[in-house]
Design an enzyme around this catalytic site. Sequence first.
Site, PDB file in Angstrom:
ATOM      1  N   LYS A   1       0.849  -1.192   0.000  1.00 16.91           N
ATOM      2  CA  LYS A   1       0.000   0.000   0.000  1.00 16.91           C
ATOM      3  C   LYS A   1       0.883   1.240   0.000  1.00 16.91           C
ATOM      4  O   LYS A   1       1.474   1.621   1.012  1.00 16.91           O
ATOM      5  CB  LYS A   1      -0.927   0.048   1.219  1.00 16.91           C
ATOM      6  CG  LYS A   1      -2.055   1.055   0.970  1.00 16.91           C
ATOM      7  CD  LYS A   1      -2.642   1.659   2.201  1.00 16.91           C
ATOM      8  CE  LYS A   1      -1.877   2.801   2.787  1.00 16.91           C
ATOM      9  NZ  LYS A   1      -1.773   4.017   1.940  1.00 16.91           N
TER      10      LYS A   1
ATOM     11  N   GLU B   1       9.510   1.153  10.751  1.00 18.03           N
ATOM     12  CA  GLU B   1      10.536   2.189  10.559  1.00 18.03           C
ATOM     13  C   GLU B   1       9.818   3.516  10.724  1.00 18.03           C
ATOM     14  O   GLU B   1       8.982   3.873   9.890  1.00 18.03           O
ATOM     15  CB  GLU B   1      11.142   2.109   9.153  1.00 18.03           C
ATOM     16  CG  GLU B   1      11.878   0.822   8.859  1.00 18.03           C
ATOM     17  CD  GLU B   1      13.187   0.692   9.610  1.00 18.03           C
ATOM     18  OE1 GLU B   1      13.599   1.648  10.280  1.00 18.03           O
ATOM     19  OE2 GLU B   1      13.777  -0.391   9.535  1.00 18.03           O
TER      20      GLU B   1
ATOM     21  N   CYS C   1      13.454  10.754   7.228  1.00 12.95           N
ATOM     22  CA  CYS C   1      13.363  10.294   8.619  1.00 12.95           C
ATOM     23  C   CYS C   1      14.698  10.423   9.330  1.00 12.95           C
ATOM     24  O   CYS C   1      14.742  10.516  10.546  1.00 12.95           O
ATOM     25  CB  CYS C   1      12.872   8.859   8.651  1.00 12.95           C
ATOM     26  SG  CYS C   1      13.816   7.805   7.547  1.00 12.95           S
TER      27      CYS C   1
ATOM     28  N   GLU D   1       9.353  16.023  15.338  1.00  9.15           N
ATOM     29  CA  GLU D   1       9.801  15.822  13.954  1.00  9.15           C
ATOM     30  C   GLU D   1       9.026  16.784  13.047  1.00  9.15           C
ATOM     31  O   GLU D   1       7.799  16.718  12.964  1.00  9.15           O
ATOM     32  CB  GLU D   1       9.543  14.385  13.526  1.00  9.15           C
ATOM     33  CG  GLU D   1      10.043  14.121  12.125  1.00  9.15           C
ATOM     34  CD  GLU D   1       9.780  12.699  11.663  1.00  9.15           C
ATOM     35  OE1 GLU D   1       8.640  12.225  11.796  1.00  9.15           O
ATOM     36  OE2 GLU D   1      10.720  12.070  11.153  1.00  9.15           O
TER      37      GLU D   1
HETATM   38  P1  NAD Z   1       2.108   8.366   7.807  1.00  9.18           P
HETATM   39  O1  NAD Z   1       2.343   7.582   9.054  1.00  9.18           O
HETATM   40  O2  NAD Z   1       1.057   9.392   7.820  1.00  9.18           O
HETATM   41  O3  NAD Z   1       1.742   7.398   6.604  1.00  9.18           O
HETATM   42  C1  NAD Z   1       2.604   6.348   6.187  1.00  9.18           C
HETATM   43  C2  NAD Z   1       1.775   5.319   5.446  1.00  9.18           C
HETATM   44  O4  NAD Z   1       0.844   4.750   6.360  1.00  9.18           O
HETATM   45  C3  NAD Z   1       0.939   5.889   4.286  1.00  9.18           C
HETATM   46  O5  NAD Z   1       0.890   4.928   3.267  1.00  9.18           O
HETATM   47  C4  NAD Z   1      -0.427   6.062   4.934  1.00  9.18           C
HETATM   48  O6  NAD Z   1      -1.482   6.057   4.011  1.00  9.18           O
HETATM   49  C5  NAD Z   1      -0.468   4.838   5.838  1.00  9.18           C
HETATM   50  N1  NAD Z   1      -1.393   4.944   6.965  1.00  9.18           N
HETATM   51  C6  NAD Z   1      -1.819   6.057   7.609  1.00  9.18           C
HETATM   52  N2  NAD Z   1      -2.669   5.716   8.605  1.00  9.18           N
HETATM   53  C7  NAD Z   1      -2.773   4.371   8.604  1.00  9.18           C
HETATM   54  C8  NAD Z   1      -3.471   3.412   9.387  1.00  9.18           C
HETATM   55  N3  NAD Z   1      -4.251   3.800  10.398  1.00  9.18           N
HETATM   56  N4  NAD Z   1      -3.336   2.121   9.110  1.00  9.18           N
HETATM   57  C9  NAD Z   1      -2.524   1.706   8.107  1.00  9.18           C
HETATM   58  N5  NAD Z   1      -1.839   2.545   7.308  1.00  9.18           N
HETATM   59  C10 NAD Z   1      -1.947   3.866   7.563  1.00  9.18           C
HETATM   60  O7  NAD Z   1       3.524   8.966   7.406  1.00  9.18           O
HETATM   61  P2  NAD Z   1       3.847   9.904   6.157  1.00  9.18           P
HETATM   62  O8  NAD Z   1       3.356  11.270   6.484  1.00  9.18           O
HETATM   63  O9  NAD Z   1       3.413   9.265   4.889  1.00  9.18           O
HETATM   64  O10 NAD Z   1       5.440   9.859   6.180  1.00  9.18           O
HETATM   65  C11 NAD Z   1       6.185  10.639   7.016  1.00  9.18           C
HETATM   66  C12 NAD Z   1       6.634   9.871   8.241  1.00  9.18           C
HETATM   67  O11 NAD Z   1       7.318   8.688   7.853  1.00  9.18           O
HETATM   68  C13 NAD Z   1       7.624  10.644   9.059  1.00  9.18           C
HETATM   69  O12 NAD Z   1       7.299  10.536  10.420  1.00  9.18           O
HETATM   70  C14 NAD Z   1       8.949   9.955   8.796  1.00  9.18           C
HETATM   71  O13 NAD Z   1       9.904  10.079   9.767  1.00  9.18           O
HETATM   72  C15 NAD Z   1       8.519   8.551   8.580  1.00  9.18           C
HETATM   73  N6  NAD Z   1       9.519   7.828   7.784  1.00  9.18           N
HETATM   74  C16 NAD Z   1      10.324   6.920   8.412  1.00  9.18           C
HETATM   75  C17 NAD Z   1      11.307   6.260   7.705  1.00  9.18           C
HETATM   76  C18 NAD Z   1      12.206   5.253   8.378  1.00  9.18           C
HETATM   77  O14 NAD Z   1      12.791   4.453   7.680  1.00  9.18           O
HETATM   78  N7  NAD Z   1      12.331   5.260   9.676  1.00  9.18           N
HETATM   79  C19 NAD Z   1      11.462   6.494   6.350  1.00  9.18           C
HETATM   80  C20 NAD Z   1      10.634   7.420   5.743  1.00  9.18           C
HETATM   81  C21 NAD Z   1       9.649   8.071   6.474  1.00  9.18           C
END
Ligand code: NAD
Length: 478
Positions: A172, A247, A281, A381
């Site tokens: 997804k 992650e 991240c 963050e």
């Molecule tokens: P997000 O948590 O809003 O969304 C990430 C993914 O999860 C998206 O595909 C979203 O549609 C899905 N999602 C959202 N709510 C959900 C739920 N209740 N159940 C299942 N899936 C759900 O994050 P974002 O805004 O897309 O990305 C930014 C965040 O990602 C930042 O906090 C960043 O630090 C983190 N990030 C971490 C890494 C790592 O490797 N540690 C890498 C990249 C990004």
Amino acid sequence: MLTKLWIDGGPVSALSGRTYPVVNPADGALLAKVSEGGAADIDAAVDAAVKAAGGPWSRMTARERGRILLKIAGLIRAQRETLALLECRNAGKPLGDAREEMDLAADTFEYYGGAANKHFGETIPVSGAGLDYTLREPVGVCGLIVPWNFPLVIAAWKLGPALACGNTVVLKPSPETPLTALALAKLAAEAGLPEGVLNVVPGPGPGCGDALVRHPKVRKISFTGSTATGTGIMKEAADGIKRVSLELGGKSPNIVFDDCDLDLCVEKSVWSVFYNAGQDCCARSRILVHRKLHDKFVDRLVARTKRFVVGHPEKKGTQIGPVISHRQHSKIAAYIASGKAEGAELLCGGVRPKGVPKNGFYLSPAVFAGADAEMRIAREEIFGPVVCVIPFKDEGEAIALANDSAYGLSASVWTRDVGRVLRVTRAVQSGVISVNTSSSVHLEAPFGGYKGSGLGRELGLKALDLYSEVKNVFISNV
Ligand code: NAD
């Protein structure tokens, strides 16, 4: 451009018939109308993945699976320019960065293609009379949920080991950035991946992602995204004892001692936080500087930051593109306002640069000094091009400040003192630490976070453990 869901080997419309707009962050223009997956589509994708788990995929040898991954890598390389342009337009990243990301995605499939037949069990000298050995088996259907900041790369980090181990998957992508994931599904089919092994369902978190997490036939969730979402996923996954790897977010410290190579440190420090418009991240968004060096460092940092070229991601010379969305732009602007309100000093940036396309989501990189560790800009963050500089008096205080965070993903240490390197790298609570550089990710080495930054380690050979079960077999010789 593929815009439909990819289920059971081909493109299909969402069962609801709904589509949603995906925009180009560079100018806010409509890029595509993409089918919007929902719970019923997740059901269909999981059914396809369950069926595929019992099909030809399950009878392939590890070497055969590996060859398919190598072919996927080759097709990504062959389509590099098309895929890079798609990622550039969808995620707003400078075209040159997008090209490098396509290379990294291909490298990832190559690495796990080679690894597929090198992940095996062991024989164990137990005390019983007979033979004891372990087998590595696929976990089953894996739900892979990825964010928008490195869409294809992070998908590859999960798909590589998941497929190498023989699992079937439902991917997804983030609703903002589904386009390269859909393109990849087609390339994977061309590479010979049997139908139903890789299904791609773009859609929102609530209503699509959560349906994947709750689905009783999904055995594992691998998630990259925010700590808040990851926390909810871990709770949901408790039902059915799903395997989970996470992650998550970061607020990574960049610790600068007064004996560092200042030129190198400033040059690497700006990239380590402003690359990808700070939507990383691992962004080193807290610079902790020895107070003897503080003023000189800040002057250099600000001068260098002002030289960044912010602009249209397809324009030659652009170093920083727009942030992903209007929503993210507003969130970052609110953090900048909060930093000022809490008394930190904004030394540069944080505004819309001149000459950028009118409806794009641009922000010039911002440097705050005079911040203290309690401020929101120092604790939360931001996920945008904003850094704050905080002075420290000695090594002990530097370590305490570095660890005073709910996160623990990445860190850098700048010093020429080897003893200090050994002490500080041991003391800082972080999954990844770089010394005299700002690198975070090496495909061959484990990557992941301490504390609120996650659970499990991706990349390297260890990632294969996340996507396999260990079965212990004992055969009596009597
Ligand atoms: P997000 O948590 O809003 O969304 C990430 C993914 O999860 C998206 O595909 C979203 O549609 C899905 N999602 C959202 N709510 C959900 C739920 N209740 N159940 C299942 N899936 C759900 O994050 P974002 O805004 O897309 O990305 C930014 C965040 O990602 C930042 O906090 C960043 O630090 C983190 N990030 C971490 C890494 C790592 O490797 N540690 C890498 C990249 C990004």
